[in-house]
Scaffold this motif. Structure first.
Motif, PDB file in Angstrom:
ATOM      1  N   MET A 138      13.026  56.673  10.443  1.00 43.81           N
ATOM      2  CA  MET A 138      12.297  55.690  10.710  1.00 43.81           C
ATOM      3  C   MET A 138      12.616  54.762  12.427  1.00 43.81           C
ATOM      4  O   MET A 138      12.758  54.330  12.281  1.00 43.81           O
ATOM      5  CB  MET A 138      11.441  54.765  10.179  1.00 43.81           C
ATOM      6  CG  MET A 138       9.578  54.284  10.628  1.00 43.81           C
ATOM      7  SD  MET A 138       9.428  53.214   9.270  1.00 43.81           S
ATOM      8  CE  MET A 138       7.853  54.263   9.153  1.00 43.81           C
ATOM      9  N   THR A 139      12.617  55.207  13.232  1.00 44.73           N
ATOM     10  CA  THR A 139      12.835  54.129  14.271  1.00 44.73           C
ATOM     11  C   THR A 139      12.440  52.904  14.895  1.00 44.73           C
ATOM     12  O   THR A 139      12.954  52.448  15.573  1.00 44.73           O
ATOM     13  CB  THR A 139      12.617  55.691  15.905  1.00 44.73           C
ATOM     14  OG1 THR A 139      11.701  55.809  16.119  1.00 44.73           O
ATOM     15  CG2 THR A 139      13.356  56.414  15.938  1.00 44.73           C
ATOM     16  N   SER A 140      11.147  52.619  14.674  1.00 45.12           N
ATOM     17  CA  SER A 140      10.247  51.707  14.253  1.00 45.12           C
ATOM     18  C   SER A 140      10.624  50.431  13.666  1.00 45.12           C
ATOM     19  O   SER A 140      10.677  49.458  13.953  1.00 45.12           O
ATOM     20  CB  SER A 140       8.637  51.899  15.144  1.00 45.12           C
ATOM     21  OG  SER A 140       8.817  52.493  13.443  1.00 45.12           O
ATOM     22  N   CYS A 141      11.084  51.075  12.353  1.00 45.89           N
ATOM     23  CA  CYS A 141      11.642  49.663  11.676  1.00 45.89           C
ATOM     24  C   CYS A 141      12.787  48.833  12.071  1.00 45.89           C
ATOM     25  O   CYS A 141      13.896  48.663  11.994  1.00 45.89           O
ATOM     26  CB  CYS A 141      11.882  50.260  10.203  1.00 45.89           C
ATOM     27  SG  CYS A 141      12.353  49.790   8.823  1.00 45.89           S
ATOM     28  N   THR A 142      12.628  47.955  12.042  1.00 47.12           N
ATOM     29  CA  THR A 142      12.885  46.560  12.332  1.00 47.12           C
ATOM     30  C   THR A 142      14.150  46.241  11.515  1.00 47.12           C
ATOM     31  O   THR A 142      15.269  45.743  11.825  1.00 47.12           O
ATOM     32  CB  THR A 142      12.515  45.534  12.553  1.00 47.12           C
ATOM     33  OG1 THR A 142      11.869  45.070  10.927  1.00 47.12           O
ATOM     34  CG2 THR A 142      10.951  44.943  13.391  1.00 47.12           C
TER      35      THR A 142
ATOM     36  N   CYS B 283      15.237  48.587   9.414  1.00 45.70           N
ATOM     37  CA  CYS B 283      16.932  50.018  10.066  1.00 45.70           C
ATOM     38  C   CYS B 283      17.111  49.933  11.266  1.00 45.70           C
ATOM     39  O   CYS B 283      18.572  49.802  11.252  1.00 45.70           O
ATOM     40  CB  CYS B 283      15.999  51.207   9.879  1.00 45.70           C
ATOM     41  SG  CYS B 283      15.030  51.779   8.576  1.00 45.70           S
ATOM     42  N   ASN B 284      16.813  49.822  11.798  1.00 49.05           N
ATOM     43  CA  ASN B 284      17.077  49.346  13.102  1.00 49.05           C
ATOM     44  C   ASN B 284      18.515  47.530  13.829  1.00 49.05           C
ATOM     45  O   ASN B 284      18.784  47.237  14.473  1.00 49.05           O
ATOM     46  CB  ASN B 284      16.403  48.741  14.710  1.00 49.05           C
ATOM     47  CG  ASN B 284      15.934  50.362  14.348  1.00 49.05           C
ATOM     48  OD1 ASN B 284      16.853  52.047  14.511  1.00 49.05           O
ATOM     49  ND2 ASN B 284      14.455  50.987  15.079  1.00 49.05           N
TER      50      ASN B 284
ATOM     51  N   ILE C 190      17.151  44.575  13.992  1.00 47.30           N
ATOM     52  CA  ILE C 190      16.261  43.937  15.324  1.00 47.30           C
ATOM     53  C   ILE C 190      16.901  42.674  15.123  1.00 47.30           C
ATOM     54  O   ILE C 190      17.348  42.015  16.493  1.00 47.30           O
ATOM     55  CB  ILE C 190      15.145  44.167  15.279  1.00 47.30           C
ATOM     56  CG1 ILE C 190      14.569  45.373  15.062  1.00 47.30           C
ATOM     57  CG2 ILE C 190      14.423  43.226  16.593  1.00 47.30           C
ATOM     58  CD1 ILE C 190      14.829  45.994  16.136  1.00 47.30           C
TER      59      ILE C 190
ATOM     60  N   HIS D 219      15.922  53.673   4.377  1.00 49.80           N
ATOM     61  CA  HIS D 219      14.321  52.950   4.162  1.00 49.80           C
ATOM     62  C   HIS D 219      14.129  53.947   2.554  1.00 49.80           C
ATOM     63  O   HIS D 219      13.104  54.611   2.688  1.00 49.80           O
ATOM     64  CB  HIS D 219      13.744  54.095   4.896  1.00 49.80           C
ATOM     65  CG  HIS D 219      11.932  53.632   5.615  1.00 49.80           C
ATOM     66  ND1 HIS D 219      12.426  52.478   6.469  1.00 49.80           N
ATOM     67  CD2 HIS D 219      11.213  53.545   5.194  1.00 49.80           C
ATOM     68  CE1 HIS D 219      11.317  52.104   7.179  1.00 49.80           C
ATOM     69  NE2 HIS D 219      10.575  52.432   5.993  1.00 49.80           N
TER      70      HIS D 219
ATOM     71  N   LYS E 147       3.847  44.764   7.183  1.00 48.25           N
ATOM     72  CA  LYS E 147       4.203  45.294   7.731  1.00 48.25           C
ATOM     73  C   LYS E 147       5.413  46.257   8.275  1.00 48.25           C
ATOM     74  O   LYS E 147       5.404  46.603   8.935  1.00 48.25           O
ATOM     75  CB  LYS E 147       4.541  43.636   9.047  1.00 48.25           C
ATOM     76  CG  LYS E 147       3.456  42.632   9.029  1.00 48.25           C
ATOM     77  CD  LYS E 147       3.503  41.681  10.110  1.00 48.25           C
ATOM     78  CE  LYS E 147       2.058  41.235  10.235  1.00 48.25           C
ATOM     79  NZ  LYS E 147       1.812  39.883  11.000  1.00 48.25           N
ATOM     80  N   THR E 148       6.139  45.613   7.501  1.00 47.20           N
ATOM     81  CA  THR E 148       7.641  45.962   7.730  1.00 47.20           C
ATOM     82  C   THR E 148       7.768  46.993   5.987  1.00 47.20           C
ATOM     83  O   THR E 148       8.474  46.342   5.150  1.00 47.20           O
ATOM     84  CB  THR E 148       8.928  45.287   7.759  1.00 47.20           C
ATOM     85  OG1 THR E 148       8.643  44.919   8.812  1.00 47.20           O
ATOM     86  CG2 THR E 148      10.113  46.225   8.153  1.00 47.20           C
TER      87      THR E 148
ATOM     88  N   HIS F 180       9.758  48.961   4.469  1.00 47.77           N
ATOM     89  CA  HIS F 180      10.927  48.677   3.418  1.00 47.77           C
ATOM     90  C   HIS F 180      11.581  47.457   2.933  1.00 47.77           C
ATOM     91  O   HIS F 180      11.512  46.281   3.073  1.00 47.77           O
ATOM     92  CB  HIS F 180      11.815  48.773   5.060  1.00 47.77           C
ATOM     93  CG  HIS F 180      12.854  49.391   4.982  1.00 47.77           C
ATOM     94  ND1 HIS F 180      14.237  50.055   5.799  1.00 47.77           N
ATOM     95  CD2 HIS F 180      14.336  49.227   3.443  1.00 47.77           C
ATOM     96  CE1 HIS F 180      15.403  49.812   5.552  1.00 47.77           C
ATOM     97  NE2 HIS F 180      15.597  49.328   4.335  1.00 47.77           N
TER      98      HIS F 180
END
Length: 137
Positions: free
Chosen positions: A1-5, A7-8, A10, A42, A85-86, A88
């Motif tokens: 999932m590319t928009s997950c803060t 996973c990424n 952030i 995730h 909101k997230t 995960h």
């Protein structure tokens, strides 16, 4: 999932990890020592995990709380796992002090004062990493 803060990665700095979990020190000057325990994969809900990983996550949350209490001596530790909101799995472990901006409200609640705004010191960070490595490795 590319928009997950989560996973990424952030926000914050990984201060401990293994093959399933990581502890991230959140850069929030208003909440010194604020950490998040994150499941690396995730997954949305705790009940989507097998029992062993459920227990492993909670053990990690408790060890982070224990380390934060030893280092910072907070008035209270807040634990929260929302994920609205997230979606995960992640647990917020937040040392709370009478002088912080929102105390005794949730740190997401109504701001009551300006607060201390003290960043974690280099020594406190080293101590936190050391305690986590000792208790979780």
């Amino acid at each position: 999932m590319t928009s997950c803060t989560i996973c990424n990665l952030i926000e914050g700095e990984i201060i401990w990890s293994d093959d399933k979990l990581r502890v991230v020190l959140i850069d929030d000057k208003g909440y010194r020592g604020y950490c998040r325990v994150e499941c690396i994969h995730h997954i949305k809900e705790m009940t989507d995990l097998d029992e062993a990983l459920q227990l492993r996550i909670m053990r990690c949350v408790f060890k982070v709380e224990e380390a934060l209490r030893k280092i910072f001596h907070p008035e209270k530790i807040n634990l929260a796992s929302l994920g609205n909101k997230t979606p995960h799995i992640h647990w917020h472990v937040i040392p709370r002090f009478k002088e912080d901006s929102h105390f005794p409200n949730s740190h997401w609640g109504k701001k009551l004062r300006e607060g201390l705004h003290q960043p974690i010191s280099t020594e406190e960070k080293k101590d936190l990493i050391k305690l986590l490595n000792q208790s979780l490795s």
